[in-house]
Design a protein around this motif. Structure first.
Motif, PDB file in Angstrom:
ATOM      1  N   ALA A 105      13.775 -20.094   9.228  1.00 37.99           N
ATOM      2  CA  ALA A 105      13.287 -20.567  10.527  1.00 37.99           C
ATOM      3  C   ALA A 105      14.334 -21.443  11.223  1.00 37.99           C
ATOM      4  O   ALA A 105      14.583 -21.279  12.424  1.00 37.99           O
ATOM      5  CB  ALA A 105      11.989 -21.349  10.340  1.00 37.99           C
ATOM      6  N   ALA A 106      14.942 -22.364  10.480  1.00 42.15           N
ATOM      7  CA  ALA A 106      15.960 -23.235  11.069  1.00 42.15           C
ATOM      8  C   ALA A 106      17.153 -22.415  11.561  1.00 42.15           C
ATOM      9  O   ALA A 106      17.720 -22.690  12.626  1.00 42.15           O
ATOM     10  CB  ALA A 106      16.416 -24.268  10.049  1.00 42.15           C
ATOM     11  N   SER A 107      17.512 -21.386  10.806  1.00 42.82           N
ATOM     12  CA  SER A 107      18.615 -20.516  11.205  1.00 42.82           C
ATOM     13  C   SER A 107      18.292 -19.779  12.496  1.00 42.82           C
ATOM     14  O   SER A 107      19.146 -19.637  13.380  1.00 42.82           O
ATOM     15  CB  SER A 107      18.913 -19.514  10.082  1.00 42.82           C
ATOM     16  OG  SER A 107      19.933 -18.627  10.448  1.00 42.82           O
ATOM     17  N   THR A 118      24.560 -26.646  16.773  1.00 41.82           N
ATOM     18  CA  THR A 118      24.183 -25.435  16.045  1.00 41.82           C
ATOM     19  C   THR A 118      25.076 -25.162  14.834  1.00 41.82           C
ATOM     20  O   THR A 118      24.614 -24.645  13.826  1.00 41.82           O
ATOM     21  CB  THR A 118      24.227 -24.221  16.988  1.00 41.82           C
ATOM     22  OG1 THR A 118      25.523 -24.136  17.592  1.00 41.82           O
ATOM     23  CG2 THR A 118      23.180 -24.334  18.067  1.00 41.82           C
ATOM     24  N   LYS A 119      26.369 -25.470  14.930  1.00 40.91           N
ATOM     25  CA  LYS A 119      27.283 -25.124  13.828  1.00 40.91           C
ATOM     26  C   LYS A 119      26.921 -25.857  12.546  1.00 40.91           C
ATOM     27  O   LYS A 119      27.035 -25.306  11.439  1.00 40.91           O
ATOM     28  CB  LYS A 119      28.725 -25.432  14.228  1.00 40.91           C
ATOM     29  CG  LYS A 119      29.252 -24.497  15.292  1.00 40.91           C
ATOM     30  CD  LYS A 119      30.723 -24.722  15.580  1.00 40.91           C
ATOM     31  CE  LYS A 119      31.213 -23.724  16.634  1.00 40.91           C
ATOM     32  NZ  LYS A 119      32.648 -23.912  16.937  1.00 40.91           N
ATOM     33  N   TYR A 120      26.476 -27.095  12.665  1.00 33.38           N
ATOM     34  CA  TYR A 120      26.054 -27.861  11.487  1.00 33.38           C
ATOM     35  C   TYR A 120      24.841 -27.198  10.829  1.00 33.38           C
ATOM     36  O   TYR A 120      24.777 -27.061   9.602  1.00 33.38           O
ATOM     37  CB  TYR A 120      25.716 -29.288  11.924  1.00 33.38           C
ATOM     38  CG  TYR A 120      25.198 -30.182  10.821  1.00 33.38           C
ATOM     39  CD1 TYR A 120      26.056 -30.770   9.900  1.00 33.38           C
ATOM     40  CD2 TYR A 120      23.828 -30.442  10.703  1.00 33.38           C
ATOM     41  CE1 TYR A 120      25.582 -31.588   8.896  1.00 33.38           C
ATOM     42  CE2 TYR A 120      23.343 -31.257   9.706  1.00 33.38           C
ATOM     43  CZ  TYR A 120      24.226 -31.828   8.804  1.00 33.38           C
ATOM     44  OH  TYR A 120      23.733 -32.629   7.801  1.00 33.38           O
ATOM     45  N   VAL A 121      23.897 -26.750  11.655  1.00 32.99           N
ATOM     46  CA  VAL A 121      22.699 -26.089  11.127  1.00 32.99           C
ATOM     47  C   VAL A 121      23.063 -24.743  10.506  1.00 32.99           C
ATOM     48  O   VAL A 121      22.560 -24.376   9.440  1.00 32.99           O
ATOM     49  CB  VAL A 121      21.647 -25.904  12.243  1.00 32.99           C
ATOM     50  CG1 VAL A 121      20.409 -25.183  11.716  1.00 32.99           C
ATOM     51  CG2 VAL A 121      21.255 -27.263  12.827  1.00 32.99           C
ATOM     52  N   PHE A 122      23.950 -23.980  11.156  1.00 33.92           N
ATOM     53  CA  PHE A 122      24.407 -22.711  10.587  1.00 33.92           C
ATOM     54  C   PHE A 122      25.020 -22.914   9.208  1.00 33.92           C
ATOM     55  O   PHE A 122      24.780 -22.149   8.273  1.00 33.92           O
ATOM     56  CB  PHE A 122      25.443 -22.051  11.504  1.00 33.92           C
ATOM     57  CG  PHE A 122      24.842 -21.287  12.644  1.00 33.92           C
ATOM     58  CD1 PHE A 122      23.812 -20.382  12.434  1.00 33.92           C
ATOM     59  CD2 PHE A 122      25.310 -21.453  13.945  1.00 33.92           C
ATOM     60  CE1 PHE A 122      23.259 -19.664  13.485  1.00 33.92           C
ATOM     61  CE2 PHE A 122      24.758 -20.745  14.993  1.00 33.92           C
ATOM     62  CZ  PHE A 122      23.738 -19.857  14.764  1.00 33.92           C
TER      63      PHE A 122
END
Length: 326
Positions: free
Chosen positions: A283-285, A239-243
């Motif tokens: 949406a990804a967030s 998740t941190k990479y996406v954030f």
């Protein structure tokens, strides 16, 4: 301004009601509270579909009341939702599951929107508009059938702890409160952006209604892609990479929207492309937020823990709309 404030009633209602209903969900049963919530959403939407029968002086207040009732029911339905499905979802596919789930309901939403627009373009009468709203009310009622089929693997437990004791225990979860605060601040500064984009397109760029609706659908198209990509990225990289990607993505898109006139070509194309990217990042967030929430919540007080996150998430979105409207 009135439109922004009315649309902000739903997330503001979530802000006030989700935490109390989350506590009662852990106490009385998740599906019990969720079922009552669906009934409230049906009643609230039914009220909105009968607005024309009320005196003109009370129309705005009645719309606000209908949205508030719908919001209260929605809060009751959302409060236990993540805790209800948490034990059902395998950990390894959590990101992809939420991606596919949201991709499914968003696709149905797009299809229903296009059908409704087509009907209202050909038969733009008040009665037809009410017929469409009434049809949606029936669909909301049908949700009860499918909701009852979801297994409640974790049954209600009798609690001796007060609400305050349970809430303080949730606040003490390691890393959880900073995560919720981040989600609140992110939605506070980005939640109203799609509405602001629409108002700029209407009042500044002087786009036609058809163009604005088309660009609004592009936001959903971007969201569909974001749900799919976000789910896969969360499962693969965490998740941190996406954030990290989404956080800077928001800033870059808003910055480029301000400087839209420096790009060559039609401004509607530039605005459309930026809208697609905004929907994708948003949406990804949301997928990353949901997945991280299920990682951090404890075995005890699951509904209350997820309710705290969704309260701050919705509160940020609601306040974003209110502040922008003012």
């Amino acid at each position: 301004a009135t439109i922004l404030i009315l649309l902000a009633i739903l997330p503001v209602t979530h802000f006030f009601f989700i935490i109390p209903f989350s506590y009662f969900s852990d106490l009385l049963g998740k599906k019990f509270i969720g079922t009552i919530g669906i009934i409230f959403t049906v009643f609230g939407f039914f009220l909105l579909s009968t607005i024309s029968f009320f005196p003109e002086n009370y129309l705005t207040w009645t719309v606000g009341l209908g949205i508030a009732i719908f919001g209260a029911g929605s809060a009751m339905n959302i409060a236990p939702w993540f805790a209800l499905i948490h034990p059902i979802i395998p950990v390894k596919i959590r990101g992809r599951f939420f991606g596919r789930l949201r991709l499914t309901w968003q696709s149905v939403s797009v299809l229903l929107t296009l059908v409704a627009i087509s009907i209202l373009e050909h038969y733009h009468t008040l009665r037809m508009y009410q017929a469409v709203m009434g049809f949606i009310t029936i669909l909301l009622a049908l949700r009860l059938i499918f909701y009852q089929r979801i297994p409640e693997l974790e049954k209600k437990v009798s609690k001796k702890k007060t609400f305050r004791e349970s809430f303080m225990k949730v606040l003490a979860i390691p890393e959880y409160l900073p995560f919720c605060a981040y989600c609140f601040l992110l939605t506070l500064f980005t939640g109203a952006c799609p509405l602001i984009f629409n108002l700029i397109e209407k009042d500044v760029l002087q786009l036609t209604k058809v163009d604005i609706v088309f660009i609004g659908n592009l936001l959903i198209v971007g969201a569909l892609a974001g749900f799919y990509l976000g789910g896969r990225l969360v499962d693969k990289f965490g998740t941190k990479y996406v954030f990290f990607l989404c956080h800077f993505g928001f800033g870059a898109i808003v910055f480029l929207f301000i400087w839209r006139n420096i790009f060559p070509g039609e401004v509607i194309i530039i605005v459309g492309i930026l809208t697609v990217f905004f929907g994708m990042v948003q949406a990804a967030s949301s997928i990353a937020m949901t997945s991280e929430t299920l990682v951090l919540i404890p075995v005890e007080n699951k509904s209350l823990a997820t309710g705290l996150w969704f309260t701050l998430y919705s509160g940020g979105t609601g306040l974003s709309g209110v502040l922008s409207g003012q």
